[in-house]
Enzyme design. Structure first.
Site: not given
Length: 322
Positions: A240-241, A265, A270, A289-291
């Site tokens: 999520a975050r 993720d 970033e 961060h591939l969500g």
């Protein structure tokens, strides 16, 4: 219709270099000059130097922040397009004050659901260590954990959380959920048990997966006290975050082996700095961060970005945010 003079459009954070190939930009030919950037910018000064002459900027949701100070330094900016219809990293009031139109795109929820389960399954069955061992000449170095019959605890039961719950049920897991506003009726509609409290959910779950919107009420929700309640074998998943979790507290819990592992993720900074402790912690499966990074989503993002720009140039903006 706006003037026909070609405008310059920066496309930020195009890490994979696919922005111009996963959509048809030809409707903007002769009207817009594209300037994609594959690398991020370490400072605001560097970003301003690169895009100060751009009238249009396309960004990925919450990768490059657009605070008030940045809008003040980009007087030529007229249109900001973000993937998704919500972007907490944009100061919408500042955009309006500077006369910048902000538009969004659709975004599918299936990719982050799938990635959540990729992390859960990979950690449970130790996929990465076993694959690495096999490449090094080894064979069966560990015993994986079962999911059937264990409890999946969801912090948040919105669109993504509900889909994660259904998959957990398909695996034969018991599923519980809690959030500040979750009601028993809403949980029952999803076929999920309502935990009486956050503490109860953290303590009773074998896998805890976070699916909340980051805000003042949820920032740091998974803190040191919450992590201390987790079972020694339990896994924490966050697609999520990053701000929903107390990062230093989680780093300490992983370093000390107080929980079974974590799948992350999302990170506060970033791209992740080369010397970040997240890169070397034990029992951590970290992804960049591939969500929402999937072919279907990217086609939607950039196709609708083209339409957003076209609508703006024609004097009829679409999918306006704020």
């Amino acid at each position: 219709m706006l003037e026909a003079t070609p405008l310059t459009c920066a496309i930020l954070d195009d890490y994979q270099g696919v922005a111009t190939t996963l959509a048809d930009w030809s409707p903007l030919r002769d009207r817009v000059a594209l300037r994609p950037f594959r690398e991020g910018f370490a400072t605001q000064d560097a970003l301003v130097a690169a895009i100060a002459d751009c009238e249009i900027v396309v960004i990925m949701r919450e990768r490059t922040p657009f605070p008030a100070a940045l809008f003040a330094r980009l007087p030529k900016l007229r249109l900001l397009v973000t993937s998704g219809m919500r972007n907490a990293a944009i100061d919408l009031a500042a955009a309006k004050a500077h006369g910048v139109v902000v538009c969004g795109t659709a975004s599918g929820s299936a990719p982050p659901v799938e990635l959540t389960w990729a992390l859960i399954l990979a950690l449970s069955r130790r996929v990465v260590p076993e694959a690495n061992a096999l490449r090094a000449g080894g064979w069966q170095t560990s015993v994986g954990a079962d999911l059937a019959g264990r409890r999946l605890g969801l912090l948040g039961l919105g669109k993504i959380g509900t889909r994660v719950a259904r998959i957990g049920q398909a695996f034969g897991m018991l599923v519980s959920a809690w959030s500040p506003n979750l009601t028993e009726a809403r949980a029952a509609d999803a076929g999920v048990a309502l935990s009486v409290s956050k503490a109860a959910l953290m303590a009773e779950s074998d896998v805890v997966s976070i699916h909340l919107v980051l805000g003042d009420r949820t920032r740091g929700l998974v803190d040191a006290a919450a992590l201390a309640l987790m079972r020694p074998h339990a896994l924490l998943i966050n697609t999520a975050r990053a701000g929903l979790v107390d990062g230093p507290a989680l780093q300490a819990a992983l370093a000390d082996g107080r929980i079974g592992g974590a799948g992350l993720d999302v990170f506060e900074i970033e791209p992740l700095p080369a010397d970040s402790p997240w890169r070397s912690l034990p029992n951590l499966l970290a992804l960049p961060h591939l969500g929402y990074v999937s072919e279907a989503n990217y086609r939607t993002y950039f196709t609708e970005a083209v339409a957003d720009i076209q609508g703006f140039l024609d004097g009829a903006p679409v999918r306006v945010i704020g």
